[in-house]
Design an enzyme around this catalytic site. Structure first.
Site, PDB file in Angstrom:
ATOM      1  CG  ASN A 209     -14.050  -6.581 -13.215  1.00 39.04           C
ATOM      2  OD1 ASN A 209     -14.480  -6.304 -12.315  1.00 39.04           O
ATOM      3  ND2 ASN A 209     -13.591  -5.474 -13.772  1.00 39.04           N
ATOM      4  CB  ILE A 307      -7.005   5.233 -13.137  1.00 39.37           C
ATOM      5  CG1 ILE A 307      -8.009   4.970 -14.157  1.00 39.37           C
ATOM      6  CG2 ILE A 307      -6.817   6.033 -12.040  1.00 39.37           C
ATOM      7  CD1 ILE A 307      -9.282   4.564 -13.685  1.00 39.37           C
ATOM      8  CG  PHE A 325      -5.370  -3.688  -4.632  1.00 40.24           C
ATOM      9  CD1 PHE A 325      -5.496  -2.526  -4.136  1.00 40.24           C
ATOM     10  CD2 PHE A 325      -5.506  -4.988  -3.880  1.00 40.24           C
ATOM     11  CE1 PHE A 325      -5.761  -2.255  -2.735  1.00 40.24           C
ATOM     12  CE2 PHE A 325      -5.810  -4.428  -2.579  1.00 40.24           C
ATOM     13  CZ  PHE A 325      -5.877  -3.466  -1.987  1.00 40.24           C
ATOM     14  CE  LYS A 339      -0.061  -6.142 -13.607  1.00 39.30           C
ATOM     15  NZ  LYS A 339      -1.120  -7.033 -13.093  1.00 39.30           N
TER      16      LYS A 339
END
Ligand code: C5P
Length: 401
Positions: A209, A307, A325, A339
């Protein structure tokens, strides 16, 4: 981190002298100035020319040289520095320091100085263990000489044990903790993931990415500057290797996770990496030929480990503060809140990565901060300033000051 600080590096004659070149690079990357003295035997291991090129200064070695003494006398050399570091420090040099022998420029300077002195010993394990060396060390420590290392490991002579010189990163950290003793995260440990991951399709192709790694690197630098012993685990980026921290380079999410788990326990974990969600389950050992006409059906994907979630749920080893993030293109705050709960992390920094925002690869970031206590809107900031602001929040949360 060492901006404007003048370090006098004394390199004595051990095989580890080659590491002093990397030490110079790291001190300079951290903003410090380095002036170097080589003992005569050190010149057998590194050349004055290579040190001169790295320090961008002349290298001193001879107390009886008229040029050395007239350009910068031995007293001046010590007076004009904030700290002296001897790396590597041989058994012979430690013995001379203990007895106050000053038969060359290096030993004369350490006798003449009133500045802090750090030594990074490097020698064969038997020389280290010898009663003579051990007595020298006790006396020198009593005189406030700061020892860093040696580390245990394989030696150049083929033996194994204590005697390897500490890594340049450890030495830079020791220098920083002497010159800046009141850093608020001293004694804390941090791990930061950064950059993209690369998931191989075959030996030459991969899925990746647009992450530049800038945000993660800045966070690692801000935490290290605040005194945290920092490990940066990074996917491939074009950024220079930062100094004053341990840097582990990885390619895939699996490698990144393995290094994160090996780095535990830590007090702070910041997952800033843009980890690929998917990896290729049927990656090819050979380059896939064009004529095979590969399409999405025969490229099968499996999910990568999460992770951030794994660290947030690490039973015995969960870091005190786990921060992630959320790179989103829509409904940013709402997705950030979801999240934080889903992953069980403490904080989420949600940011807009939609086309046109130039967050990925760019210099600025706009953060919607989510914690268990609520949310905050941060103004548009440079990524370095986001990192400093985040470091300050971390300090308020877990630091000593
Ligand atoms: O689920 P999503 O990828 O949006 O979550 C983003 C956050 O999770 C980031 O902090 C990122 O570093 C982390 N992450 C991770 N491992 C993954 C995917 C994301 O650590 N496999």
């Amino acid at each position: 981190m060492l901006k404007g600080r003048r370090i006098l590096l004394i390199v004595t004659g051990g095989i580890a002298a080659f590491k002093s070149l990397e030490l110079v690079r790291q001190i300079r990357t951290a903003g410090g100035e380095v002036r170097a003295i080589l003992t005569k035997s050190a010149t057998e291991f590194v050349t004055p020319l290579s040190l001169q090129a790295l320090t961008e200064d002349r290298v001193y070695s001879d107390i009886f040289s008229l040029t050395d003494e007239s350009e910068m006398g031995h007293i001046q050399l010590s007076r004009n520095s904030d700290l002296i570091v001897v790396a590597p420090a041989t058994a012979n040099f430690l013995a001379k320091m203990r007895l106050g022998i000053c038969d060359d420029l290096a030993s004369t300077v350490v006798l003449a100085t009133d500045k802090p002195v750090v030594v990074a010993p490097a020698m064969n394990v038997r020389m280290w263990d010898h009663a003579a060396t051990q007595e020298n060390i006790i006396t020198l420590k009593d005189r406030n000489i700061k020892f860093i290392g040696p580390n245990e490991g394989e030696m150049a002579c083929g033996e194994y044990g204590l005697g390897r010189m500490s890594e340049p990163t450890e030495i830079v950290n020791a220098i920083q903790s002497i010159l800046q003793p009141n850093r608020p995260l001293l004694g804390k440990t941090a791990l930061v993931t950064a950059g993209p991951t690369r998931e191989p399709i075959d030996p030459v192709r991969f899925i990746a990415n647009r992450s530049s790694g800038k945000q993660g690197y800045s966070i690692a630098e801000a935490l290290a500057a605040a005194g945290a012993e920092t490990t940066l685990i990074t996917g491939p980026t074009n950024l220079p290797v930062p100094s004053g921290m341990r840097v582990l380079k990885v390619e895939t999410a699996d490698e990144m996770l393995a290094h994160c788990m090996e780095s535990l326990p830590v007090d702070i974990a910041v997952c800033a990496a843009a980890v690929a969600d998917w990896k290729v389950a049927n990656k090819s050992d050979q380059k896939i030929k064009k004529q095979k006409n590969i399409n999405c059906e025969n490229l099968s994907l499996s999910q990568n480990p999460d992770i951030l979630k794994t660290l947030s749920n690490a039973d015995n080893n969960r870091p005190d503060l786990v921060i992630g993030f959320a790179a989103e293109t829509e409904d940013i705050l709402h997705n950030g809140i979801r999240k934080q709960k889903e992953k069980n992390c403490d904080w989420i920094l949600a940011n807009d990565v939609a086309m046109g925002t130039q967050t990925f690869g760019g210099d600025n970031n706009t953060i919607h901060f989510v914690s268990k206590k609520g949310t905050e809107e941060w103004p548009v900031m440079k990524k370095e300033d986001v990192a400093k602001y985040l470091a300050k929040k971390i300090i308020d949360e877990i630091g000593r000051v």
